[in-house]
Scaffold this motif. Structure first.
Motif, mmCIF file in Angstrom:
data_model
loop_
_atom_site.group_PDB
_atom_site.id
_atom_site.type_symbol
_atom_site.label_atom_id
_atom_site.label_comp_id
_atom_site.label_asym_id
_atom_site.label_seq_id
_atom_site.Cartn_x
_atom_site.Cartn_y
_atom_site.Cartn_z
ATOM 1 N N GLU A 268 -3.828 -5.541 -5.100
ATOM 2 C CA GLU A 268 -4.296 -6.913 -5.353
ATOM 3 C C GLU A 268 -3.890 -7.400 -6.737
ATOM 4 O O GLU A 268 -3.530 -8.570 -6.911
ATOM 5 C CB GLU A 268 -5.819 -6.990 -5.184
ATOM 6 N N SER B 246 -7.614 6.455 -3.931
ATOM 7 C CA SER B 246 -7.173 5.436 -2.971
ATOM 8 C C SER B 246 -7.791 4.073 -3.272
ATOM 9 O O SER B 246 -7.130 3.040 -3.113
ATOM 10 C CB SER B 246 -7.510 5.868 -1.542
ATOM 11 N N PRO C 177 0.820 -1.225 0.000
ATOM 12 C CA PRO C 177 0.000 0.000 0.000
ATOM 13 C C PRO C 177 0.845 1.263 0.000
ATOM 14 O O PRO C 177 0.539 2.231 -0.706
ATOM 15 C CB PRO C 177 -0.827 -0.134 1.287
ATOM 16 N N LEU D 2 -5.739 0.559 -3.963
ATOM 17 C CA LEU D 2 -5.982 -0.708 -3.261
ATOM 18 C C LEU D 2 -6.191 -1.844 -4.249
ATOM 19 O O LEU D 2 -5.715 -2.970 -4.039
ATOM 20 C CB LEU D 2 -7.193 -0.576 -2.337
#
Length: 228
Positions: free
Chosen positions: A74, A66, A54, A70
């Protein structure tokens, strides 16, 4: 029976023990492609290795929302796992010259404990340890899942707590500014390696700089007054 105090050598992983840059760069490229953002330059990507993901994406994709960052975390993880699965962890993240031999040598000294402090996830570290058959070396393993990102000292402080080793008997070995700053914040000595992802001139706050793993025992002997 030796009356020497227990000592702890904590290793960073990527850029220190193993060279994972090809998969890191490829996985980062896939994450940015999926986000439809320009892929950062190689030096920019390698410059954030060691940070938790992150934090890394916060720096590399600073202007992105944001929620997208995120998602990119992944996507990076998925890409990295897929890339590693093609050839296996040992081949996709090969040891640097002398790394395995140095782990064997230090592990054979009864009063020296070995640990890991890495920006990798628990899953990522497990795959690497299994791929290289080196889980048995490390009595303490600190990963990004359970700590603030480097250079916060939490990983080293946890390693000291788990092993009962005093700060002045512990050393952090790493290749990035984040490793050196983490060691300084935790009150332990640091050894920088010249072959990693941050250039040696950025690592001036280290207590020592080595250009070959064979130089490490001499540095440790100088710190501790021992003969390894």
């Amino acid at each position: 029976m030796s009356d020497a105090p227990l000592r702890l050598v904590i290793f960073d992983v990527d850029g220190t023990l193993v060279d994972s840059q090809m998969d890191i760069l490829a996985a980062m490229g896939q994450a940015f492609d999926r986000a439809e953002l320009p892929v950062p330059a190689r030096d920019e990507v390698l410059g954030i290795v060691g940070l938790s993901l992150p934090e890394a994406f916060e720096r590399l994709a600073m202007g992105a929302p944001s929620a997208l960052r995120l998602n990119m975390v992944e996507w990076y993880k998925d890409a990295y796992v897929a890339l590693r699965a093609k050839v296996g962890a040992a081949q996709s993240s090969p040891f640097y010259p002398g790394a395995r031999e140095m782990l064997d040598r230090l592990h054979a000294v009864p009063e020296i404990l070995l640990g890991v402090a890495t920006g990798k996830s628990r899953r990522g570290l497990d795959k690497l340890l299994e791929g290289h058959d080196m889980r048995h070396f490390f009595v303490t393993q600190q990963v990004a899942d359970h700590h603030p990102s480097k250079p916060h000292p939490a990983m080293i402080l946890a390693a000291l707590s788990e092993t009962g080793v005093a700060p002045d008997e512990a050393v952090m070995v790493g290749d990035t500014v984040f490793d050196m700053e983490m060691a300084q914040a935790a009150g332990v000595r640091s050894v920088a390696v010249s072959w990693g992802y941050h250039p040696a001139e950025r690592l001036s706050q280290a207590n020592a700089l080595i250009e070959d793993f064979n130089d490490l025992p001499g540095v440790l002997n100088g710190f501790w007054g021992t003969e390894i």
